[in-house]
Design a protein around this motif. Structure first.
Motif, PDB file in Angstrom:
ATOM      1  N   ILE A  29      -3.445   6.821  11.112  1.00 16.09           N
ATOM      2  CA  ILE A  29      -3.368   5.587  10.319  1.00 16.09           C
ATOM      3  C   ILE A  29      -2.737   5.857   8.956  1.00 16.09           C
ATOM      4  O   ILE A  29      -1.865   5.111   8.489  1.00 16.09           O
ATOM      5  N   LEU A  30      -3.146   6.933   8.303  1.00 13.66           N
ATOM      6  CA  LEU A  30      -2.635   7.243   6.972  1.00 13.66           C
ATOM      7  C   LEU A  30      -1.166   7.645   7.007  1.00 13.66           C
ATOM      8  O   LEU A  30      -0.374   7.229   6.139  1.00 13.66           O
ATOM      9  N   VAL A  31      -0.772   8.444   7.988  1.00 12.46           N
ATOM     10  CA  VAL A  31       0.626   8.876   8.071  1.00 12.46           C
ATOM     11  C   VAL A  31       1.521   7.713   8.479  1.00 12.46           C
ATOM     12  O   VAL A  31       2.669   7.591   8.018  1.00 12.46           O
ATOM     13  N   ARG A  32       1.012   6.843   9.342  1.00 12.22           N
ATOM     14  CA  ARG A  32       1.795   5.653   9.702  1.00 12.22           C
ATOM     15  C   ARG A  32       2.055   4.779   8.469  1.00 12.22           C
ATOM     16  O   ARG A  32       3.158   4.259   8.277  1.00 12.22           O
ATOM     17  N   ALA A  33       1.042   4.639   7.618  1.00 13.46           N
ATOM     18  CA  ALA A  33       1.234   3.892   6.379  1.00 13.46           C
ATOM     19  C   ALA A  33       2.250   4.593   5.482  1.00 13.46           C
ATOM     20  O   ALA A  33       3.124   3.946   4.886  1.00 13.46           O
ATOM     21  N   ALA A  34       2.143   5.922   5.396  1.00  9.70           N
ATOM     22  CA  ALA A  34       3.088   6.681   4.573  1.00  9.70           C
ATOM     23  C   ALA A  34       4.513   6.528   5.081  1.00  9.70           C
ATOM     24  O   ALA A  34       5.469   6.495   4.298  1.00  9.70           O
ATOM     25  N   GLY A  35       4.667   6.420   6.411  1.00  8.66           N
ATOM     26  CA  GLY A  35       5.989   6.306   7.008  1.00  8.66           C
ATOM     27  C   GLY A  35       6.743   5.050   6.636  1.00  8.66           C
ATOM     28  O   GLY A  35       7.966   4.974   6.812  1.00  8.66           O
ATOM     29  N   THR A  36       6.040   4.052   6.109  1.00  9.26           N
ATOM     30  CA  THR A  36       6.720   2.844   5.639  1.00  9.26           C
ATOM     31  C   THR A  36       7.382   3.067   4.290  1.00  9.26           C
ATOM     32  O   THR A  36       8.199   2.243   3.858  1.00  9.26           O
ATOM     33  N   ARG A  37       7.050   4.182   3.625  1.00 12.45           N
ATOM     34  CA  ARG A  37       7.582   4.447   2.284  1.00 12.45           C
ATOM     35  C   ARG A  37       8.249   5.811   2.167  1.00 12.45           C
ATOM     36  O   ARG A  37       8.979   6.064   1.220  1.00 12.45           O
ATOM     37  N   ALA A  38       7.946   6.707   3.110  1.00 14.77           N
ATOM     38  CA  ALA A  38       8.441   8.081   3.024  1.00 14.77           C
ATOM     39  C   ALA A  38       9.112   8.469   4.337  1.00 14.77           C
ATOM     40  O   ALA A  38       8.942   7.819   5.369  1.00 14.77           O
TER      41      ALA A  38
END
Length: 385
Positions: free
Chosen positions: A108-117
């Motif tokens: 969940i956290l990496v998926r969220a990060a993938g929207t910005r990084a």
């Protein structure tokens, strides 16, 4: 000016840090040596300040949806006879968070990060050279680039730490224990109950997780001190020998561990470093301050990632000052947890029959208190059998 960052490790700490840095205007790349999102399936708690970070990132509802349904925990002896049973509300008293399988939390956290990084799997750092104007990094694929800062969020056996600070043996302090886990698809368990079997020097926990139960072995062993984590083949016989003769469901899960193609096995280790940063390179999460099983690691890593991002925002022109601020603030959080690791390990897995008896007496006292506080049905109707 800190305009670019490379993070090694697409886990809990790396995912949160990437999101937080990107929100503050930094261009972020994450590299992860696994071919896809991988993390231990063991359930972990996200609570208090960490839950507020999740709220800010907009993922709190996802975490709640991914939460386990555990409402009570029971302790049984080596024959499977129940010693004590407690409502989860008592065990987790004072928190406002959720229990989530670590793999789901990281995803969940990496998926969220993938929207910005930019998240790159099946890639890792081969070389890094820290200089006054940036860190020159060569990846295993051969690609190279310069970054203003590099963060090692790549776990207890951190590659970044080895390259920039020195070999793991300089910082690792083993507690004389092993931990091993295996998932058990199709195994029948009560979805609301986590059960722990205790015997002198050994513990086995059965957690229903969110549909695929997890069996966890935690035990003292003289072999832990000299164990090389790269020699994973030895783990099968070590677990089998340590748990021979125990009843309840232990034989079933030992067999699962022996047969499973993918298991987790490692020493219980505390990492102690005099500094978490060197030049333009810094460490985060377990790479900096692993307290293994007993240190509330996931929530601590989430809070540490936000602290590091805040420090970078306060000192955008000075990586050293940013890292010093991060380390000073976050050591105040981590320090007390590290000091209590040895005590907690003895309480969780007593080495002697006397120690186990004392621990069980305390648990029975907690059970009596829970009956008074929550009623015989326990919190939310969980039985105190």
């Amino acid at each position: 000016m800190i305009r670019s960052a490379l993070i090694s490790g697409a886990g809990v700490a790396g995912g949160v840090l990437a999101w937080q840095l990107a929100e503050r205007g930094v261009e972020v790349t994450i590299v992860e040596k696994a071919t896809g999102q991988r993390s231990s399936g063991n359930p972990v708690d996200v609570h208090d300040q960490a839950m507020r970070v999740a709220e800010h990132m907009g993922v709190a509802d996802e975490l709640r949806a991914a939460a386990t349904g555990v409402r009570r925990m029971a302790v049984v002896n080596r024959a499977g006879k129940r010693v004590a049973s407690l409502p989860a509300a008592l065990v987790n008293a004072g928190t406002d968070g959720v229990e989530v399988p670590r793999a789901d939390l990281a995803s969940i956290l990496v998926r969220a990060a993938g929207t910005r990084a930019n998240v790159i799997f099946d890639e890792s750092i081969a070389e890094l050279h820290d200089g006054p104007n940036g860190v020159d990094v060569t990846l295993e694929s051969g690609r190279s680039a310069r970054y203003d800062i590099v963060i090692g969020a790549d776990g207890q056996h951190s590659r970044v730490r080895s390259l920039a600070f020195g070999p793991e043996r300089q910082f690792a302090h083993r507690l004389g224990m092993f931990v091993a886990t295996v998932s058990a698809p199709g195994s029948e368990v009560d979805p609301a109950l986590m059960t722990m079997l205790s015997a002198p020097g050994r513990s086995f926990s059965l957690h229903p997780s969110t549909g695929i139960p997890i069996g966890a072995f935690i035990f003292h062993s003289p072999l832990a001190e000299g164990f090389d984590s790269r020699t994973a083949d030895a783990s099968r016989s070590i677990v089998a020998e340590a748990y021979a003769g125990l009843g309840w469901r232990v034989p079933e899960f030992v067999e699962r561990f022996l047969a499973a193609p993918d298991v987790y096995f490692d020493t219980v280790t505390q990492l102690r470093l005099d500094a978490w940063h060197r030049g333009r390179v810094a460490l985060l999460g377990d790479a900096a301050s692993s307290v293994s099983l007993f240190g509330d690691g996931s929530s601590t890593a989430i809070v540490g990632a936000r602290t590091l991002a805040d420090a970078v925002a306060e000192h955008p022109d000075d990586p050293a000052a940013a890292f010093e601020m991060y380390e000073r603030r976050h050591r105040e959080v981590v320090g007390p947890k590290q000091k209590g690791v040895a005590t907690v390990s003895r309480q969780l897995v007593p080495r002697t029959a006397f120690g186990l008896g004392m621990r069980n007496t305390v648990l029975r006292g907690m059970q009596a208190y829970a009956a008074l506080r929550f009623g015989r049905s326990g919190a939310g109707g969980a039985a105190l059998a």
